[in-house]
Design a protein around this motif. Sequence first.
Motif, PDB file in Angstrom:
ATOM      1  N   LYS A   1       0.836  -1.205   0.000  1.00  0.00           N
ATOM      2  CA  LYS A   1       0.000   0.000   0.000  1.00  0.00           C
ATOM      3  C   LYS A   1       0.874   1.259   0.000  1.00  0.00           C
ATOM      4  O   LYS A   1       0.574   2.227  -0.692  1.00  0.00           O
ATOM      5  N   GLU A   2       1.946   1.242   0.758  1.00  0.00           N
ATOM      6  CA  GLU A   2       2.871   2.386   0.781  1.00  0.00           C
ATOM      7  C   GLU A   2       3.540   2.574  -0.582  1.00  0.00           C
ATOM      8  O   GLU A   2       3.776   3.703  -1.017  1.00  0.00           O
ATOM      9  N   ILE A   3       3.836   1.475  -1.256  1.00  0.00           N
ATOM     10  CA  ILE A   3       4.470   1.527  -2.579  1.00  0.00           C
ATOM     11  C   ILE A   3       3.483   2.024  -3.632  1.00  0.00           C
ATOM     12  O   ILE A   3       3.832   2.838  -4.487  1.00  0.00           O
ATOM     13  N   ASN A   4       2.257   1.533  -3.604  1.00  0.00           N
ATOM     14  CA  ASN A   4       1.240   1.848  -4.609  1.00  0.00           C
ATOM     15  C   ASN A   4       0.679   3.249  -4.362  1.00  0.00           C
ATOM     16  O   ASN A   4      -0.468   3.426  -3.978  1.00  0.00           O
ATOM     17  N   ASN A   5       1.523   4.235  -4.615  1.00  0.00           N
ATOM     18  CA  ASN A   5       1.215   5.612  -4.278  1.00  0.00           C
ATOM     19  C   ASN A   5       1.810   6.509  -5.354  1.00  0.00           C
ATOM     20  O   ASN A   5       2.979   6.364  -5.699  1.00  0.00           O
ATOM     21  N   LYS A   6       1.030   7.442  -5.856  1.00  0.00           N
ATOM     22  CA  LYS A   6       1.519   8.337  -6.915  1.00  0.00           C
ATOM     23  C   LYS A   6       2.744   9.144  -6.492  1.00  0.00           C
ATOM     24  O   LYS A   6       3.487   9.630  -7.339  1.00  0.00           O
ATOM     25  N   ASP A   7       2.965   9.285  -5.182  1.00  0.00           N
ATOM     26  CA  ASP A   7       4.142  10.011  -4.706  1.00  0.00           C
ATOM     27  C   ASP A   7       5.441   9.318  -5.095  1.00  0.00           C
ATOM     28  O   ASP A   7       6.501   9.942  -5.089  1.00  0.00           O
ATOM     29  N   LEU A   8       5.378   8.038  -5.436  1.00  0.00           N
ATOM     30  CA  LEU A   8       6.571   7.300  -5.837  1.00  0.00           C
ATOM     31  C   LEU A   8       7.026   7.689  -7.247  1.00  0.00           C
ATOM     32  O   LEU A   8       8.202   7.563  -7.576  1.00  0.00           O
ATOM     33  N   ILE A   9       6.088   8.182  -8.054  1.00  0.00           N
ATOM     34  CA  ILE A   9       6.403   8.576  -9.429  1.00  0.00           C
ATOM     35  C   ILE A   9       7.395   9.736  -9.403  1.00  0.00           C
ATOM     36  O   ILE A   9       7.213  10.718  -8.702  1.00  0.00           O
ATOM     37  N   GLY A  10       8.468   9.591 -10.150  1.00  0.00           N
ATOM     38  CA  GLY A  10       9.522  10.600 -10.186  1.00  0.00           C
ATOM     39  C   GLY A  10      10.627  10.341  -9.180  1.00  0.00           C
ATOM     40  O   GLY A  10      11.674  10.978  -9.223  1.00  0.00           O
ATOM     41  N   LYS A  11      10.405   9.399  -8.270  1.00  0.00           N
ATOM     42  CA  LYS A  11      11.422   9.069  -7.273  1.00  0.00           C
ATOM     43  C   LYS A  11      12.111   7.743  -7.582  1.00  0.00           C
ATOM     44  O   LYS A  11      13.292   7.582  -7.305  1.00  0.00           O
ATOM     45  N   VAL A  12      11.356   6.792  -8.112  1.00  0.00           N
ATOM     46  CA  VAL A  12      11.892   5.470  -8.457  1.00  0.00           C
ATOM     47  C   VAL A  12      11.729   5.278  -9.961  1.00  0.00           C
ATOM     48  O   VAL A  12      10.667   5.571 -10.514  1.00  0.00           O
ATOM     49  N   ASP A  13      12.785   4.805 -10.622  1.00  0.00           N
ATOM     50  CA  ASP A  13      12.755   4.625 -12.071  1.00  0.00           C
ATOM     51  C   ASP A  13      12.241   3.250 -12.488  1.00  0.00           C
ATOM     52  O   ASP A  13      11.667   3.096 -13.563  1.00  0.00           O
ATOM     53  N   LEU A  14      12.472   2.258 -11.630  1.00  0.00           N
ATOM     54  CA  LEU A  14      12.197   0.872 -12.001  1.00  0.00           C
ATOM     55  C   LEU A  14      11.729   0.097 -10.780  1.00  0.00           C
ATOM     56  O   LEU A  14      12.312   0.230  -9.705  1.00  0.00           O
ATOM     57  N   ILE A  15      10.670  -0.704 -10.952  1.00  0.00           N
ATOM     58  CA  ILE A  15      10.225  -1.631  -9.919  1.00  0.00           C
ATOM     59  C   ILE A  15      10.417  -3.038 -10.457  1.00  0.00           C
ATOM     60  O   ILE A  15       9.940  -3.359 -11.553  1.00  0.00           O
ATOM     61  N   ILE A  16      11.121  -3.866  -9.695  1.00  0.00           N
ATOM     62  CA  ILE A  16      11.341  -5.258 -10.071  1.00  0.00           C
ATOM     63  C   ILE A  16      10.556  -6.125  -9.095  1.00  0.00           C
ATOM     64  O   ILE A  16      10.813  -6.102  -7.893  1.00  0.00           O
ATOM     65  N   VAL A  17       9.599  -6.871  -9.614  1.00  0.00           N
ATOM     66  CA  VAL A  17       8.790  -7.771  -8.799  1.00  0.00           C
ATOM     67  C   VAL A  17       9.468  -9.136  -8.838  1.00  0.00           C
ATOM     68  O   VAL A  17       9.484  -9.803  -9.863  1.00  0.00           O
ATOM     69  N   SER A  18      10.047  -9.514  -7.717  1.00  0.00           N
ATOM     70  CA  SER A  18      10.834 -10.743  -7.630  1.00  0.00           C
ATOM     71  C   SER A  18      10.216 -11.671  -6.592  1.00  0.00           C
ATOM     72  O   SER A  18      10.804 -11.954  -5.555  1.00  0.00           O
ATOM     73  N   VAL A  19       9.002 -12.094  -6.891  1.00  0.00           N
ATOM     74  CA  VAL A  19       8.261 -13.005  -6.011  1.00  0.00           C
ATOM     75  C   VAL A  19       8.006 -14.294  -6.787  1.00  0.00           C
ATOM     76  O   VAL A  19       8.319 -14.388  -7.975  1.00  0.00           O
ATOM     77  N   SER A  20       7.412 -15.275  -6.139  1.00  0.00           N
ATOM     78  CA  SER A  20       7.139 -16.536  -6.820  1.00  0.00           C
ATOM     79  C   SER A  20       6.223 -16.310  -8.020  1.00  0.00           C
ATOM     80  O   SER A  20       5.404 -15.383  -8.010  1.00  0.00           O
ATOM     81  N   PRO A  21       6.352 -17.141  -9.051  1.00  0.00           N
ATOM     82  CA  PRO A  21       5.501 -16.967 -10.233  1.00  0.00           C
ATOM     83  C   PRO A  21       4.004 -16.925  -9.906  1.00  0.00           C
ATOM     84  O   PRO A  21       3.271 -16.131 -10.480  1.00  0.00           O
ATOM     85  N   LYS A  22       3.567 -17.725  -8.935  1.00  0.00           N
ATOM     86  CA  LYS A  22       2.130 -17.742  -8.628  1.00  0.00           C
ATOM     87  C   LYS A  22       1.668 -16.454  -7.941  1.00  0.00           C
ATOM     88  O   LYS A  22       0.485 -16.147  -7.949  1.00  0.00           O
ATOM     89  N   ASN A  23       2.583 -15.670  -7.386  1.00  0.00           N
ATOM     90  CA  ASN A  23       2.231 -14.411  -6.722  1.00  0.00           C
ATOM     91  C   ASN A  23       2.496 -13.165  -7.568  1.00  0.00           C
ATOM     92  O   ASN A  23       2.082 -12.066  -7.189  1.00  0.00           O
TER      93      ASN A  23
END
Length: 129
Positions: A58-80
């Motif tokens: 929830k903290e990540i899914n925030n428009k305030d992150l736009i312009g601060k982080v260039d790339l998000i890498i989702v490194s969880v199990s394939p089923k998740n």
Amino acid sequence: MNIQVKEILIIGLGLIGSSIAMASRSKGIVVHGFDINEAYVAKALEEKIIDGSFSSIKEINNKDLIGKVDLIIVSVSPKNTQDVINELDVLWNSDITITDTASVKNHLKFSSSSNIVLSHPIAGSDKSG
């Protein structure tokens, strides 16, 4: 085109996520991390695998992150993977590129998103994994 990545966020600090974090930090990239296992986050901070952390999706899914982080890498199990990327819907179609490290893709379905780029963690050669 020269696109420079300065800050990334890795969701999932297991073997692959932590390896990407260490390699990124060695190149001077600022790395933020998140994992549902708080002990992984604490260890990653303690061992300087990541520079900072988030406490929830929830903290990540925030428009305030736009312009601060260039790339998000989702490194969880394939089923998740599908569920985690779906939870980032506020960041869809933003300037943040979202990618994954899942080894299978046939179950991943995303519509109307221009910034999700699915990838694959390839190691070894065509003769070994």
